[in-house]
Motif scaffolding. Sequence first.
Motif, PDB file in Angstrom:
ATOM      1  N   ALA A  23     -14.569 -11.744  37.706  1.00 19.93           N
ATOM      2  CA  ALA A  23     -14.920 -12.610  36.584  1.00 19.93           C
ATOM      3  C   ALA A  23     -14.572 -11.957  35.256  1.00 19.93           C
ATOM      4  CB  ALA A  23     -16.411 -12.934  36.621  1.00 19.93           C
ATOM      5  N   LEU A  24     -14.179 -10.688  35.280  1.00 22.15           N
ATOM      6  CA  LEU A  24     -13.904  -9.966  34.037  1.00 22.15           C
ATOM      7  C   LEU A  24     -12.564 -10.373  33.431  1.00 22.15           C
ATOM      8  CD1 LEU A  24     -11.763  -7.887  35.321  1.00 22.15           C
ATOM      9  CD2 LEU A  24     -13.710  -6.394  35.643  1.00 22.15           C
ATOM     10  N   ASP A  25     -12.320  -9.914  32.219  1.00 18.94           N
ATOM     11  CA  ASP A  25     -11.087 -10.198  31.495  1.00 18.94           C
ATOM     12  C   ASP A  25     -10.090  -9.092  31.810  1.00 18.94           C
ATOM     13  OD1 ASP A  25      -9.029 -10.575  29.683  1.00 18.94           O
ATOM     14  OD2 ASP A  25     -10.350 -11.093  28.019  1.00 18.94           O
ATOM     15  N   TYR A  26      -9.058  -9.445  32.570  1.00 17.67           N
ATOM     16  CA  TYR A  26      -8.067  -8.468  33.029  1.00 17.67           C
ATOM     17  C   TYR A  26      -7.427  -7.728  31.852  1.00 17.67           C
ATOM     18  CZ  TYR A  26      -4.129  -6.763  35.887  1.00 17.67           C
ATOM     19  OH  TYR A  26      -3.206  -5.976  36.546  1.00 17.67           O
ATOM     20  N   SER A  27      -7.241  -8.400  30.718  1.00 14.49           N
ATOM     21  CA  SER A  27      -6.564  -7.787  29.571  1.00 14.49           C
ATOM     22  C   SER A  27      -7.405  -6.705  28.900  1.00 14.49           C
ATOM     23  CB  SER A  27      -6.201  -8.862  28.535  1.00 14.49           C
ATOM     24  OG  SER A  27      -7.363  -9.403  27.942  1.00 14.49           O
ATOM     25  N   LYS A  28      -8.715  -6.688  29.187  1.00 11.68           N
ATOM     26  CA  LYS A  28      -9.598  -5.696  28.563  1.00 11.68           C
ATOM     27  C   LYS A  28      -9.722  -4.414  29.378  1.00 11.68           C
ATOM     28  CE  LYS A  28     -12.413  -8.806  25.768  1.00 11.68           C
ATOM     29  NZ  LYS A  28     -13.773  -9.118  25.293  1.00 11.68           N
ATOM     30  N   LEU A  29      -9.068  -4.376  30.524  1.00  5.30           N
ATOM     31  CA  LEU A  29      -9.123  -3.189  31.370  1.00  5.30           C
ATOM     32  C   LEU A  29      -8.196  -2.105  30.846  1.00  5.30           C
ATOM     33  CD1 LEU A  29      -8.990  -4.888  34.900  1.00  5.30           C
ATOM     34  CD2 LEU A  29     -11.024  -4.074  33.686  1.00  5.30           C
ATOM     35  N   THR A  30      -8.502  -0.863  31.193  1.00  7.90           N
ATOM     36  CA  THR A  30      -7.589   0.229  30.888  1.00  7.90           C
ATOM     37  C   THR A  30      -6.387   0.134  31.832  1.00  7.90           C
ATOM     38  OG1 THR A  30      -8.589   1.745  32.489  1.00  7.90           O
ATOM     39  CG2 THR A  30      -9.556   1.691  30.271  1.00  7.90           C
ATOM     40  N   GLU A  31      -5.334   0.855  31.509  1.00  7.11           N
ATOM     41  CA  GLU A  31      -4.141   0.850  32.367  1.00  7.11           C
ATOM     42  C   GLU A  31      -4.484   1.336  33.774  1.00  7.11           C
ATOM     43  OE1 GLU A  31       0.360   2.802  32.525  1.00  7.11           O
ATOM     44  OE2 GLU A  31      -0.789   2.857  30.656  1.00  7.11           O
ATOM     45  N   GLU A  32      -5.322   2.348  33.846  1.00 11.13           N
ATOM     46  CA  GLU A  32      -5.726   2.888  35.151  1.00 11.13           C
ATOM     47  C   GLU A  32      -6.516   1.852  35.953  1.00 11.13           C
ATOM     48  OE1 GLU A  32      -8.313   6.648  37.004  1.00 11.13           O
ATOM     49  OE2 GLU A  32      -7.929   6.514  34.842  1.00 11.13           O
ATOM     50  N   GLN A  33      -7.405   1.127  35.289  1.00 11.78           N
ATOM     51  CA  GLN A  33      -8.191   0.099  35.973  1.00 11.78           C
ATOM     52  C   GLN A  33      -7.293  -1.043  36.454  1.00 11.78           C
ATOM     53  OE1 GLN A  33     -10.901  -0.625  32.744  1.00 11.78           O
ATOM     54  NE2 GLN A  33     -12.506   0.698  33.593  1.00 11.78           N
ATOM     55  N   ARG A  34      -6.332  -1.449  35.617  1.00 14.24           N
ATOM     56  CA  ARG A  34      -5.397  -2.500  36.030  1.00 14.24           C
ATOM     57  C   ARG A  34      -4.590  -2.073  37.245  1.00 14.24           C
ATOM     58  NH1 ARG A  34      -4.925  -3.659  30.379  1.00 14.24           N
ATOM     59  NH2 ARG A  34      -3.131  -2.278  30.168  1.00 14.24           N
ATOM     60  N   GLU A  35      -4.201  -0.814  37.271  1.00 12.59           N
ATOM     61  CA  GLU A  35      -3.449  -0.298  38.414  1.00 12.59           C
ATOM     62  C   GLU A  35      -4.284  -0.374  39.688  1.00 12.59           C
ATOM     63  OE1 GLU A  35      -2.205   3.634  37.390  1.00 12.59           O
ATOM     64  OE2 GLU A  35      -0.608   2.967  36.030  1.00 12.59           O
ATOM     65  N   SER A  36      -5.588  -0.115  39.560  1.00 13.51           N
ATOM     66  CA  SER A  36      -6.476  -0.193  40.729  1.00 13.51           C
ATOM     67  C   SER A  36      -6.560  -1.624  41.254  1.00 13.51           C
ATOM     68  CB  SER A  36      -7.878   0.309  40.363  1.00 13.51           C
ATOM     69  OG  SER A  36      -7.851   1.674  40.020  1.00 13.51           O
ATOM     70  N   PHE A  37      -6.613  -2.578  40.334  1.00 14.91           N
ATOM     71  CA  PHE A  37      -6.605  -3.983  40.748  1.00 14.91           C
ATOM     72  C   PHE A  37      -5.275  -4.349  41.397  1.00 14.91           C
ATOM     73  CE2 PHE A  37     -10.305  -4.776  37.963  1.00 14.91           C
ATOM     74  CZ  PHE A  37     -11.001  -5.659  38.760  1.00 14.91           C
ATOM     75  N   ASP A  38      -4.185  -3.916  40.773  1.00 15.30           N
ATOM     76  CA  ASP A  38      -2.854  -4.297  41.240  1.00 15.30           C
ATOM     77  C   ASP A  38      -2.510  -3.684  42.591  1.00 15.30           C
ATOM     78  OD1 ASP A  38      -2.580  -5.731  38.921  1.00 15.30           O
ATOM     79  OD2 ASP A  38      -1.395  -4.196  37.876  1.00 15.30           O
ATOM     80  N   GLU A  39      -3.152  -2.574  42.915  1.00 17.41           N
ATOM     81  CA  GLU A  39      -2.880  -1.921  44.199  1.00 17.41           C
ATOM     82  C   GLU A  39      -3.418  -2.712  45.389  1.00 17.41           C
ATOM     83  OE1 GLU A  39      -4.593   1.917  43.847  1.00 17.41           O
ATOM     84  OE2 GLU A  39      -2.968   2.732  42.589  1.00 17.41           O
ATOM     85  N   ILE A  40      -4.359  -3.597  45.128  1.00 18.26           N
ATOM     86  CA  ILE A  40      -4.941  -4.402  46.209  1.00 18.26           C
ATOM     87  C   ILE A  40      -3.969  -5.520  46.575  1.00 18.26           C
ATOM     88  CG2 ILE A  40      -6.839  -5.932  46.850  1.00 18.26           C
ATOM     89  CD1 ILE A  40      -8.614  -4.341  44.923  1.00 18.26           C
ATOM     90  N   ASP A  41      -3.530  -5.513  47.811  1.00 15.27           N
ATOM     91  CA  ASP A  41      -2.576  -6.511  48.289  1.00 15.27           C
ATOM     92  C   ASP A  41      -3.332  -7.725  48.819  1.00 15.27           C
ATOM     93  OD1 ASP A  41      -0.471  -7.954  49.242  1.00 15.27           O
ATOM     94  OD2 ASP A  41       0.055  -6.571  50.876  1.00 15.27           O
ATOM     95  N   ARG A  42      -3.318  -8.799  48.056  1.00 17.98           N
ATOM     96  CA  ARG A  42      -4.017 -10.021  48.476  1.00 17.98           C
ATOM     97  C   ARG A  42      -3.102 -10.948  49.275  1.00 17.98           C
ATOM     98  NH1 ARG A  42      -7.282 -12.857  43.845  1.00 17.98           N
ATOM     99  NH2 ARG A  42      -8.688 -13.348  45.564  1.00 17.98           N
ATOM    100  N   GLY A  43      -1.824 -10.608  49.346  1.00 14.35           N
ATOM    101  CA  GLY A  43      -0.883 -11.420  50.107  1.00 14.35           C
ATOM    102  C   GLY A  43       0.065 -12.190  49.207  1.00 14.35           C
ATOM    103  N   LYS A  44       1.200 -12.599  49.766  1.00  6.35           N
ATOM    104  CA  LYS A  44       2.247 -13.264  48.989  1.00  6.35           C
ATOM    105  C   LYS A  44       1.840 -14.652  48.505  1.00  6.35           C
ATOM    106  CE  LYS A  44       6.074 -10.845  51.249  1.00  6.35           C
ATOM    107  NZ  LYS A  44       7.293 -11.004  52.086  1.00  6.35           N
ATOM    108  N   SER A  45       0.870 -15.259  49.154  1.00  5.03           N
ATOM    109  CA  SER A  45       0.491 -16.623  48.766  1.00  5.03           C
ATOM    110  C   SER A  45      -0.496 -16.657  47.603  1.00  5.03           C
ATOM    111  CB  SER A  45      -0.125 -17.361  49.970  1.00  5.03           C
ATOM    112  OG  SER A  45      -1.418 -16.864  50.248  1.00  5.03           O
ATOM    113  N   VAL A  46      -0.968 -15.492  47.155  1.00  5.07           N
ATOM    114  CA  VAL A  46      -1.983 -15.441  46.092  1.00  5.07           C
ATOM    115  C   VAL A  46      -1.317 -15.126  44.757  1.00  5.07           C
ATOM    116  CG1 VAL A  46      -4.177 -14.450  45.359  1.00  5.07           C
ATOM    117  CG2 VAL A  46      -3.633 -14.597  47.793  1.00  5.07           C
ATOM    118  N   LEU A  47      -1.601 -15.924  43.764  1.00  6.52           N
ATOM    119  CA  LEU A  47      -1.039 -15.718  42.438  1.00  6.52           C
ATOM    120  C   LEU A  47      -1.618 -14.478  41.774  1.00  6.52           C
ATOM    121  CD1 LEU A  47      -1.176 -19.421  41.168  1.00  6.52           C
ATOM    122  CD2 LEU A  47       0.852 -18.175  41.932  1.00  6.52           C
TER     123      LEU A  47
END
Length: 411
Positions: A355-379
């Motif tokens: 529910a948080l604002d992705y743009s307010k995360l630090t670069e390191e935090q964004r990388e942690s989110f981006d590392e999670i593979d939700r699958g090709k069908s997920v935007l």
Amino acid sequence: MMKRFLLLFLSIMLLAGCSSNANVEKANTDILNAGWADIEKAAGGKKIRLHMWGGDPGINAYIDEYVKPVLKEKKNILLERIPMDTPEILQKLETEKRAGQAEGTIDLVWLNGENFKNAKQNDLLFGPITEKLPNYQQYYDTKSLENRYDFGLKTDGYEAPWGKVQFVFHYDSEKVQDPPETIEDLLSWAKDNPGQFTYPDPKDFTGNAFIRHLFYESAGGAKTLLDKGFDEEYANSGSKELWESLNKLEPHLWKKGKLYPNDLTELDKLYANGEVAMTMGYNEARAESLIEKGVFPETTRSFVLESGSIGNTHFLAVPANSANKEAALVSIDFLLSPEAQIKKLSPEYWGESPALDYSKLTEEQRESFDEIDRGKSVLSPEELEDAFLPEIDSQYVNWLKENWTNEVVQK
């Protein structure tokens, strides 16, 4: 003599009740005026009872296997998860309120929609709380409609956003090379590909959500509808374009619009069998498990329209008679943290969007989110966040359902 005694007794009890209420109000005011360091100090060593729907094993595991031990280790708070349907939770709070129970049995509640509306209107919640939560102030969009409104009702800080799901269209990328970007594109695509698109009967929640997207655009957008609340006169005038679009679409639908899927399950079956090229759903990640099970084709992908995608945010709140308000606040603040939200996104547990604002995360935090593979069908999180539209007053759901029958089916 007895009559005087009874009057004296009742007077004493009334004064005691007033005194007790005054003490509770003062204690609540003291908490809301306290600094965060003092709130954290008061929370240490306390036990809180989280009452929440318990029907999903992944959600339960997230609370029991991750949240509970981390809260104990980092905040010295012992959390107990108590499974209970939300309407039953509210009944329990109502019963305790009528009994004058100043220190209740519930410290934290998961709710949204009609349940929040009932809780707020019946003064069952403590607050406003969001202005006290450091993680909410730092990592969330405090001005966004999705956080300020819950199904059309202003939250006024009485609940904190915990997570959300979002409406997306799913399509077979082997059949649809360029998915529609606008409602006009979708209507044109359906006309050029007769029988390859349909939507569930709006008695079904997903079918209703589909036509709400068109209604938002027809009636001036989410903010206009939120500001007005439920306004039947405005809805009648603002829905003309909606009904025109649906009637233009109907002859190009599956079965030429003579028959609509009763619900999302039926639409999914049509898509899985290749009878239509698109389906839809109120969860941006829902297709992944169906792809893994071989129900949906591996070429399934998702899209949202430029006009936006309706999302459903759910929240955490503290009951007005919680006996451990400081510990409840500290627990909510942790659940809103990037650390806890990243873990919630992980498919090993819940797999739900933050529910948080992705743009307010630090670069390191964004990388942690981006590392999670939700699958090709997920935007991507950015696409979903940019498209997010809040729910409007829930009374529109029934209004659209009833009027769809009159304006589309019977025309």
